[in-house]
Scaffold this motif. Structure first.
Motif, mmCIF file in Angstrom:
data_model
loop_
_atom_site.group_PDB
_atom_site.id
_atom_site.type_symbol
_atom_site.label_atom_id
_atom_site.label_comp_id
_atom_site.label_asym_id
_atom_site.label_seq_id
_atom_site.Cartn_x
_atom_site.Cartn_y
_atom_site.Cartn_z
ATOM 1 N N LEU A 15 0.852 -1.180 0.000
ATOM 2 C CA LEU A 15 0.000 0.000 0.000
ATOM 3 C C LEU A 15 0.887 1.229 0.000
ATOM 4 O O LEU A 15 1.722 1.412 0.878
ATOM 5 C CB LEU A 15 -0.910 0.008 1.236
ATOM 6 N N THR A 16 0.718 2.070 -0.962
ATOM 7 C CA THR A 16 1.655 3.156 -1.141
ATOM 8 C C THR A 16 1.437 4.321 -0.189
ATOM 9 O O THR A 16 2.344 5.094 0.055
ATOM 10 C CB THR A 16 1.578 3.668 -2.586
ATOM 11 N N SER A 17 0.259 4.469 0.327
ATOM 12 C CA SER A 17 0.001 5.537 1.285
ATOM 13 C C SER A 17 -0.656 4.924 2.502
ATOM 14 O O SER A 17 -1.842 4.606 2.469
ATOM 15 C CB SER A 17 -0.912 6.610 0.677
ATOM 16 N N ALA A 211 6.361 -5.436 -8.524
ATOM 17 C CA ALA A 211 4.947 -5.567 -8.185
ATOM 18 C C ALA A 211 4.503 -4.336 -7.414
ATOM 19 O O ALA A 211 5.190 -3.897 -6.487
ATOM 20 C CB ALA A 211 4.701 -6.821 -7.349
ATOM 21 N N VAL A 212 3.361 -3.783 -7.791
ATOM 22 C CA VAL A 212 2.852 -2.591 -7.124
ATOM 23 C C VAL A 212 1.363 -2.766 -6.869
ATOM 24 O O VAL A 212 0.669 -3.458 -7.612
ATOM 25 C CB VAL A 212 3.122 -1.330 -7.979
ATOM 26 N N TYR A 239 13.659 -5.820 -2.594
ATOM 27 C CA TYR A 239 13.482 -4.419 -2.247
ATOM 28 C C TYR A 239 11.995 -4.161 -2.053
ATOM 29 O O TYR A 239 11.209 -4.321 -2.985
ATOM 30 C CB TYR A 239 14.036 -3.524 -3.363
ATOM 31 N N ILE A 240 11.617 -3.770 -0.854
ATOM 32 C CA ILE A 240 10.214 -3.512 -0.535
ATOM 33 C C ILE A 240 10.093 -2.079 -0.035
ATOM 34 O O ILE A 240 10.800 -1.686 0.897
ATOM 35 C CB ILE A 240 9.696 -4.501 0.522
ATOM 36 N N ALA A 241 9.213 -1.310 -0.653
ATOM 37 C CA ALA A 241 9.083 0.095 -0.289
ATOM 38 C C ALA A 241 7.619 0.476 -0.139
ATOM 39 O O ALA A 241 6.742 -0.071 -0.815
ATOM 40 C CB ALA A 241 9.743 0.973 -1.354
ATOM 41 N N ASP A 242 7.362 1.417 0.784
ATOM 42 C CA ASP A 242 6.025 1.993 0.968
ATOM 43 C C ASP A 242 4.969 0.904 1.115
ATOM 44 O O ASP A 242 3.948 0.901 0.431
ATOM 45 C CB ASP A 242 5.693 2.907 -0.218
ATOM 46 N N SER A 243 5.219 -0.028 2.021
ATOM 47 C CA SER A 243 4.382 -1.213 2.140
ATOM 48 C C SER A 243 3.979 -1.474 3.580
ATOM 49 O O SER A 243 4.373 -0.748 4.493
ATOM 50 C CB SER A 243 5.141 -2.435 1.586
ATOM 51 N N TYR A 275 14.164 -2.695 3.104
ATOM 52 C CA TYR A 275 12.795 -2.282 3.405
ATOM 53 C C TYR A 275 12.798 -0.770 3.633
ATOM 54 O O TYR A 275 13.476 -0.279 4.530
ATOM 55 C CB TYR A 275 12.274 -2.988 4.656
ATOM 56 N N LEU A 276 12.051 -0.046 2.810
ATOM 57 C CA LEU A 276 12.006 1.403 2.900
ATOM 58 C C LEU A 276 10.602 1.864 3.257
ATOM 59 O O LEU A 276 9.621 1.427 2.646
ATOM 60 C CB LEU A 276 12.399 2.043 1.554
ATOM 61 N N ARG A 277 10.507 2.712 4.259
ATOM 62 C CA ARG A 277 9.213 3.299 4.642
ATOM 63 C C ARG A 277 8.141 2.235 4.746
ATOM 64 O O ARG A 277 7.033 2.381 4.215
ATOM 65 C CB ARG A 277 8.819 4.384 3.633
ATOM 66 N N THR A 278 8.456 1.138 5.424
ATOM 67 C CA THR A 278 7.563 -0.009 5.503
ATOM 68 C C THR A 278 7.085 -0.219 6.935
ATOM 69 O O THR A 278 7.897 -0.308 7.859
ATOM 70 C CB THR A 278 8.276 -1.278 5.000
#
Length: 348
Positions: A15-17, A211-212, A239-243, A275-278
């Motif tokens: 989920l991006t937000s 995957a988004v 790499y997993i971001a905004d999740s 993991y970024l912002r997760t």
């Protein structure tokens, strides 16, 4: 190539937000994906040459997705619109030319603000094979995208939109049961779901995957492989971001209440996971990692939530600075280019 493995009983919700509902669809294909009235052609709004597949609609050219894929020529872009329904089959893509699979959507729920895009999917492709009686891990996969035997590289641009891929052997929690097997390909997924128990998602050698707005369900080692996988946002790594990494709503039926699970167990000293912002819920312990071998290059992490504390991390763990993130972990840095095979028009 190094390898990585995620060892959790949680739900990956990309989920991006965080805290904000997602309304993501493809502006290029939405008109094609929306179901039409009974008097209109199901291919209205679709790019020229799109093939329609449906198990129930007599206007379809094929009832099975794999039959449609087998009909394709070796060259030229191809698009397959998959009608609403259950498809008990294994999908194998060996052609090198670009291929796009579109899941049909209900026009009354496609823009529903409740939940993310994958919760509105009408297309379910599944099998129930698992590792036993001589079957290898990769032979159980519901979706395989890999080159034909003897070829150096497979599909240069494989895309799937709004499709649920499942291995229902997970219902028995028996052994390894793959959903995806991706080797020597460029593959991207939008608003999709991938569900199994063990070994859900495999990014193999030479594979680059993205995957988004998608969800991956699994338990043991359910993100693993030797290629490069970016979820949300050559080398090797995950790499997993905004999740979000959260316990699956149905996990309590098979796991101890309030039990914790390690985030991963790197298989060798080249393994990398970022993991970024997760957000991580309380199912992730403070130690984060179960060390499989030593020494290791273990994940670099920037995350928050009940499972995101840093007080008891293993020595190999590294908390990145914002400067390091900006320098090394943009999409362009991970793939060494801005990938032409990613649909950047898919907005969320």
């Amino acid at each position: 190539m190094g390898s990585y493995s995620i060892h959790l009983t949680v739900l990956f919700a990309f989920l991006t937000s965080l805290g904000v509902q997602i309304h993501a669809l493809s502006p290029e294909y939405t008109a094609c994906q929306l179901q039409k009235s009974v008097v209109a052609s199901p291919l209205t709004g679709c790019p020229k040459g799109t093939i329609f597949v449906s198990p129930t609609d007599d206007r379809a050219s094929f009832k099975k997705v794999q039959d449609a894929i087998k009909s394709l020529p070796e060259t030229g872009d191809a698009i397959i619109l998959i009608g609403e329904g259950e498809y008990n089959e294994m999908v194998n893509v060996a052609r090198a030319a670009p291929l796009t699979l579109l899941g049909q959507l209900d026009p009354y729920t496609a823009y529903d603000s409740a939940g993310n895009a994958s919760q509105r999917n009408l297309v379910h492709i599944w099998n129930n094979l698992y590792v036993h009686d001589g079957l290898t891990d990769e032979e159980t996969a519901t979706l395989t995208v890999a080159p034909a035997s003897g070829e150096h590289f497979g599909n240069t641009n494989f895309r799937a939109y709004n499709i649920d891929f499942e291995n229902r052997a997970a219902n028995y929690a028996i052994s390894q049961a793959l959903v995806t097997s991706l080797n020597h390909v460029n593959a991207s997924f939008y608003g999709c779901t991938f569900a199994s128990y063990q070994d859900t998602w495999y990014t193999g050698s030479g594979a680059y995957t993205y995957a988004v707005d998608s969800i991956i369900y699994g338990s043991t080692d359910y993100l693993f492989g030797y290629g490069t996988a970016v979820h949300a946002a050559p080398g090797m790594g995950l790499y997993i971001a905004d999740s979000k990494i959260i316990r699956s709503p149905d996990a309590s039926a098979t796991t101890v209440t309030n039990a914790q699970c390690y985030l991963g167990r790197p298989w060798n000293d080249l393994a990398i996971a970022v993991y970024l912002r997760t957000y991580m819920d309380e199912s992730i312990p403070p130690q984060i990692l179960a060390l499989f071998h030593a020494p290791l290059t273990t994940p670099s992490l920037i995350q928050y939530g009940p499972g995101g504390g840093t007080s008891k991390r293993v020595a190999q763990d590294h908390i990145m600075t914002s400067e390091e993130v900006d320098k090394y972990f943009t999409l362009e840095e991970v793939f060494f280019e801005t990938p032409a095979w990613i649909d950047f028009k898919y907005k969320y």
